[in-house]
Write a protein that holds these residues in place. Structure first.
Motif, PDB file in Angstrom:
ATOM      1  N   MET A   1       0.824  -1.212   0.000  1.00 62.63           N
ATOM      2  CA  MET A   1       0.000   0.000   0.000  1.00 62.63           C
ATOM      3  C   MET A   1       0.855   1.258   0.000  1.00 62.63           C
ATOM      4  O   MET A   1       0.323   2.346   0.209  1.00 62.63           O
ATOM      5  N   SER A   2       2.161   1.084  -0.240  1.00 62.26           N
ATOM      6  CA  SER A   2       3.117   2.188  -0.161  1.00 62.26           C
ATOM      7  C   SER A   2       2.466   3.570  -0.224  1.00 62.26           C
ATOM      8  O   SER A   2       1.689   3.872  -1.125  1.00 62.26           O
ATOM      9  N   ASP A   3       2.786   4.397   0.742  1.00 61.87           N
ATOM     10  CA  ASP A   3       2.237   5.759   0.767  1.00 61.87           C
ATOM     11  C   ASP A   3       2.880   6.640  -0.296  1.00 61.87           C
ATOM     12  O   ASP A   3       2.539   7.811  -0.418  1.00 61.87           O
ATOM     13  N   GLU A 233     -11.092  10.654  -6.075  1.00 65.39           N
ATOM     14  CA  GLU A 233      -9.703  10.429  -6.467  1.00 65.39           C
ATOM     15  C   GLU A 233      -9.098  11.658  -7.137  1.00 65.39           C
ATOM     16  O   GLU A 233      -7.895  11.902  -7.017  1.00 65.39           O
ATOM     17  N   LEU A 234      -9.930  12.433  -7.830  1.00 63.42           N
ATOM     18  CA  LEU A 234      -9.414  13.700  -8.360  1.00 63.42           C
ATOM     19  C   LEU A 234      -9.065  14.649  -7.222  1.00 63.42           C
ATOM     20  O   LEU A 234      -8.038  15.342  -7.260  1.00 63.42           O
ATOM     21  N   ALA A 235      -9.897  14.677  -6.195  1.00 66.11           N
ATOM     22  CA  ALA A 235      -9.613  15.552  -5.050  1.00 66.11           C
ATOM     23  C   ALA A 235      -8.296  15.140  -4.401  1.00 66.11           C
ATOM     24  O   ALA A 235      -7.457  15.977  -4.081  1.00 66.11           O
ATOM     25  N   ALA A 236      -8.115  13.845  -4.212  1.00 66.48           N
ATOM     26  CA  ALA A 236      -6.869  13.365  -3.610  1.00 66.48           C
ATOM     27  C   ALA A 236      -5.687  13.687  -4.505  1.00 66.48           C
ATOM     28  O   ALA A 236      -4.633  14.143  -4.047  1.00 66.48           O
TER      29      ALA A 236
ATOM     30  N   TYR B 227       1.854  10.521  -1.412  1.00 64.09           N
ATOM     31  CA  TYR B 227       0.484  10.278  -1.872  1.00 64.09           C
ATOM     32  C   TYR B 227      -0.457   9.851  -0.755  1.00 64.09           C
ATOM     33  O   TYR B 227      -1.600   9.503  -1.005  1.00 64.09           O
ATOM     34  N   GLY B 228       0.050   9.849   0.483  1.00 63.89           N
ATOM     35  CA  GLY B 228      -0.800   9.575   1.631  1.00 63.89           C
ATOM     36  C   GLY B 228      -0.765  10.741   2.602  1.00 63.89           C
ATOM     37  O   GLY B 228      -0.879  10.551   3.810  1.00 63.89           O
ATOM     38  N   LYS B 229      -0.629  11.952   2.057  1.00 63.75           N
ATOM     39  CA  LYS B 229      -0.621  13.153   2.900  1.00 63.75           C
ATOM     40  C   LYS B 229      -1.906  13.250   3.706  1.00 63.75           C
ATOM     41  O   LYS B 229      -2.961  12.787   3.262  1.00 63.75           O
ATOM     42  N   LEU B 230      -1.816  13.897   4.840  1.00 58.83           N
ATOM     43  CA  LEU B 230      -3.000  14.070   5.675  1.00 58.83           C
ATOM     44  C   LEU B 230      -4.073  14.864   4.938  1.00 58.83           C
ATOM     45  O   LEU B 230      -5.254  14.493   4.949  1.00 58.83           O
ATOM     46  N   ASP B 231      -3.697  15.936   4.258  1.00 58.63           N
ATOM     47  CA  ASP B 231      -4.719  16.728   3.559  1.00 58.63           C
ATOM     48  C   ASP B 231      -5.246  15.997   2.326  1.00 58.63           C
ATOM     49  O   ASP B 231      -6.425  16.099   1.989  1.00 58.63           O
ATOM     50  N   ILE B 286      -1.754  21.842   8.657  1.00 56.51           N
ATOM     51  CA  ILE B 286      -1.076  20.841   7.829  1.00 56.51           C
ATOM     52  C   ILE B 286      -0.046  21.524   6.936  1.00 56.51           C
ATOM     53  O   ILE B 286      -0.360  22.433   6.177  1.00 56.51           O
ATOM     54  N   LEU B 287       1.207  21.080   7.026  1.00 60.35           N
ATOM     55  CA  LEU B 287       2.287  21.605   6.183  1.00 60.35           C
ATOM     56  C   LEU B 287       2.998  20.441   5.499  1.00 60.35           C
ATOM     57  O   LEU B 287       3.448  19.511   6.177  1.00 60.35           O
ATOM     58  N   GLY B 288       3.107  20.501   4.186  1.00 61.83           N
ATOM     59  CA  GLY B 288       3.748  19.402   3.463  1.00 61.83           C
ATOM     60  C   GLY B 288       3.007  18.090   3.627  1.00 61.83           C
ATOM     61  O   GLY B 288       3.583  17.023   3.500  1.00 61.83           O
ATOM     62  N   GLY B 289       1.718  18.189   3.931  1.00 64.36           N
ATOM     63  CA  GLY B 289       0.910  16.984   4.090  1.00 64.36           C
ATOM     64  C   GLY B 289       0.991  16.366   5.468  1.00 64.36           C
ATOM     65  O   GLY B 289       0.413  15.301   5.706  1.00 64.36           O
ATOM     66  N   ILE B 290       1.672  17.041   6.412  1.00 69.84           N
ATOM     67  CA  ILE B 290       1.906  16.499   7.750  1.00 69.84           C
ATOM     68  C   ILE B 290       1.352  17.473   8.786  1.00 69.84           C
ATOM     69  O   ILE B 290       1.520  18.687   8.652  1.00 69.84           O
TER      70      ILE B 290
END
Lengths: 364, 364, 364, 364
Positions: A1-3, A233-236, B227-231, B286-290
């Motif tokens: 699931m690599s982030d 998914e577009l939002a992400a 690609y797994g940022k909090l925002d 949230i900065l840089g997704g964190i």
């Protein structure tokens, strides 16, 4: 699931820091027998490349992409495509002094808080340099979509607002987008922005922007309810781009104030076509998370460049107060170079969704 | 990778249609030894429940949740928690006449285009009924987060705009949210909305809304680049909610027009604390997704209810023009009931991110 | 990525404990417009059902499956299918005495070590009861594959060894499998096993088994290199079944001692066919992780039932030595009831791989 | 969900063909602040490297790994680690003649059937060359596990059978493994194998092998029921290695014939320890898919090298009969070089499972 992975069937993962030896990308799920070469990808990268005019960072990178795998005798083999860009212009000395300081608006503090260590050179992994690899992956998606959907398919990105200055939608002309350094479809606004950004740059400030990306020629049916919706998914995809702070679909935030009898796009039978005509497009081409066949419309808000030439208050690694002054080369408006990135993310989402749609519904 | 799965370590998947026998949910990754019972979850569901006042749908559902697994002798076992709610008030006849018509603004047309079949009763899978299960999953996440983070943790959702009418931020008082049927933190605005929505309802129209959800007591460091940022995940979470058309973090779309020297939140050393004080919060925590340790701020735009009592133009299964008149019971503003759903999604994202953060950084 | 999820495009996740109120399943990615009803699934469950003869556990469960979603007017809608089986015969008292003891060979100790808590009733989540839901999911996969691939498609499972007693491969006759309580394709061996297992049961011991599952009518090309190979996923699927301790493909472990000039299956052009004839099948229908069009052959080793009527040495929750004597109803050979489960897993893997294959290669 | 991705929290994905410009790897989820350099990884690669003696392929590759990202000033940063190995010795001419032929036992036919195109040079993506990147990823996992678990942690791989010749388990001495070219822990067997393999090589044949990999110092509790069990993921990991046709845990296939009262490993309280002593280890350290704290034992069967110097019957791209004679440099027993690969996969699975275990159970 690599982030660090984006996408499900058509997917890519990236690696690399702003000032490391290279940035790279692994693109997986590419359809086999697609004609492809590094020369096909390069023009997409060139559109995003820094150093092209005075409104974007003066860092100069050749940004020449090398294909390391997955392509044989001019066509894709269906196996993962490895892409590599060597970092050539790193000038680490520009950044050395802020090794111990947290630049306001940057990810310096949060990376340090998360990992207890960070590559402080040019923002390290949090730098927008990573987006070059997204553009390369998006190039492959775009080329594949053109091959699959034909010439009716088209993704168009542009800047529709810089600072407080919006384009006039009635002057929107897609053929103007490449005629100015702002990806601006309104030639009058482009002129105004030039003066405005010169002012911003001279004053050591920076400006935010709003981008719009549309996709046409997309068949109805793409999107996976409930948690893999097309708009989800577009939002992400858009929110994952550096400095993006907002995403909207169709009429977006304006829909709060539009009454229901206008907001719901009506339909009428279309002459000689299986698919109906929609009489408006407040939904931005997506209903219930699934494409309707209308043009898909996404807008994203990008905050002003955080690296500015003004002294700012902050703290350092020891928690002590410091005054931070960012030197180096920076875009007065990072939003501009976001256009090819947002286009790339749009293409990647669409190809991935198309493959997932076909997988479930194309079996009998 | 089920497209009906949300989350990575703390995750849930849902099933069920508006007028089928039941809706259900599988919640996985729940920490073991957490005190939990159906009675703990029920208050969250009751907040979302229809039929409570004249501004939300008059459909009456007991919405009593049953825990089928994963809880033993009053505490979680770490195995998946199965949740079930039987649909009790289905009144299929209300919807029978639109089996062959596509309601404008609804997902009728796109589900048909995608699958070649659809459960037309009450919108089937595209109905907001599914969100009841998200609220149940979010209840578990919220309970777990309170257990882990203590009383400083708090998620607060409210409506900040209905139709064109915004709250006055200077009057925002979280203790007012449960004192009116609109989850409104501004008692003056709540009064205005009551009059406005009565008007909307009488005229057979509907209104959109903007919601705000904040989370406090969240440690710095949550969020997985790139690609797994909090925002990124908050944007996906919110956009996956029915009728949501826009998401923004912190100052969001306003950041396009805010100059760089204001947009980048400055920091100063805080007395007696490891973590600095931020002097503003345009970044929404949230900065840089964190996460930065500041309050996390998300806003979402919800379009007006698509089911309205006004005749609308559309087409039917045969592609023929029809005039659609939706009967049945509907909310004049579906946005209102979105508050508990948005709170639930916030809690789910935060717990999942907390687990992923600990997994990588808590090993030595 | 829920760890209770199996599959990627066609996927299912299960919940439920041996002695909880119910077990359930969410099946996602099912092709739409597939004729399906609970009556279609029930025969698959009946094949696995306990209490049918003296060689399997005497626990009696109606095992009646209820479809809660995803099916409308007799066909699938493409949305997730929720399945539920209520536990009717729980007899908790049988197990009460071992709440504090760890039964040798069971997961009691490891669940306690992992979670610090466990549902000790009948093994809780680690019970083979969960496999009923896999059989239900596999039924849907099997029905879909028959619909897609036609009558040449067939999955056949059988027991080929119980204790030290193997079948004679020369007597293998698939039509015999349902003529005895052992899913045995060799009627002579079936007779021997009956006597052998009566002996095992009387002596309070238990026996292991080897199962074979084959699939025919599978097109060449299924399997995703490198980490989603067809054999990789079959190995995972089979090893996830309770008590399985080994998996092999084709000639499997015997291939260590077979010389290269025999091991590599030769090919010759087939009359009137695009696809070649293979002259042997040591590879079990899979080369480089991709199906070759030959019969797919998998074997799995199942350890003897751990619950036996012999006193065993163990420890309890306090780490004190105890002697454990399992009462209750148990299979002398759990392997037998593994046949429908292994068939189900085979069908699920094949449908999922078929969908993934089509998604990437069926676009142009 | 990229099919070229392995692992969930600690994960890696690879790209590259046998005779392309390079092979590469993206390793994600690495704990931050781990001391790491290319020099730490290189010894693992050297153990696998071809050209070291006459029993493995004479292809000579420097196999020098370059770290492109994720490491800064000698320690990991928590961001993805990009690894690259340039292919230096490609000699494409050796393989040119089989561009149109399908070598028996190879993936030539199945890749062609799947993708309609293939990189025929040296097997392309299906070549064992890809496993060099797994060894590099496994090196990082191994280094991290040693850092986390300390010196009690150890993964040991060896060959226990070549062709029909097994080691004598009573002579197993791990310190002998690096004293012979076969990773053989029994020095007497190693001598026999040398003579046997010389014979095999001279006759133009090849031999299969059985490998064993053990892990000690692994805490109880690793493994995620039901579909992310420790043994499930080890089975998948091992089966994904080229030419592997069988995997077993503990006593594996032998458990079919071992009676229940022996198969279930008994426990007794251990002096001065929280964890009990097990009196045997038929389960191979895994019960219910979760580690028990005992040594983890996995064995895998590898088929004989498919490239042999004997003429074989096959077909070509046009479906015509051909006789295939493989030239070039090949291992008489590919199984030998599988040892470092199997060790690497073991380490990757263990670190990933450890992280997933901590994520769920280490929160309060």
């Amino acid at each position: 699931m690599s982030d660090n992975l984006f996408g499900k069937l058509f997917s890519f993962s990236t690696f690399g820091e702003s000032h490391g030896p290279a940035i790279g990308c692994l693109v997986d799920g590419v359809p086999p027998r697609l004609p492809l070469s590094a020369e096909d990808i390069q023009p997409y990268l060139d559109r995003r490349k820094p150093g092209q005019n005075r409104f974007v960072t003066q860092r100069r990178e050749a940004d020449e992409v090398e294909i390391l795998s997955g392509v044989f005798e001019g066509q894709t083999t269906g196996t993962p495509i490895g892409l590599l860009i060597r970092n050539t212009d790193q000038r680490s000395k520009d950044y050395g002094e802020i090794a111990r300081q947290f630049r306001p608006g940057h990810a310096d503090y949060t990376y340090q808080a998360k990992y207890g260590v960070r590559d402080y050179r040019g923002g390290g992994r949090s730098s927008a340099r990573e987006t070059a690899m997204r553009v390369a992956a998006g190039a492959i998606a775009d080329i594949a979509l053109r091959h699959i959907l034909g010439s009716s398919y088209k993704v168009i990105g542009s800047v529709v607002q810089i600072g407080p200055h919006k384009i006039d939608p009635s002057r929107f002309d897609a053929s103007e987008i490449d005629n100015n350094p702002f990806f601006c479809a309104d030639p009058v606004a482009a002129k105004d922005w030039e003066a405005y950004l010169d002012e911003v740059r001279k004053s050591g400030s920076s400006a935010g922007a709003i981008l719009q990306v549309t996709a046409s020629g997309i068949p109805a049916g793409l999107g996976q309810p409930i948690y893999g919706k097309l708009d989800t998914e577009l939002a992400a995809a858009m929110m994952s781009i550096n400095a993006v702070k907002g995403v909207e679909i169709g009429s977006g935030f304006d829909l709060a104030a539009i009454p229901g009898e206008i907001a719901g796009d009506e339909m009428r039978a279309a002459d000689g076509s299986d698919t109906p005509d929609f009489l408006s497009n407040h939904a931005g081409g997506i209903l219930g998370g699934i494409s309707s066949g209308q043009e898909i419309v996404v807008r994203l808000a990008i905050k002003p460049t955080s690296s500015i030439l003004t002294t700012r208050q902050s703290v350092d690694l020891d928690g002590k107060d410091v005054d931070v002054m960012t030197k180096g080369r920076h875009d007065p408006c990072v939003g501009i170079r976001g256009v090819p990135v947002a286009e790339a993310m749009m293409a990647c989402v669409l190809l991935d969704q198309l493959m997932r749609h076909k997988a479930q519904t194309g079996l009998f």
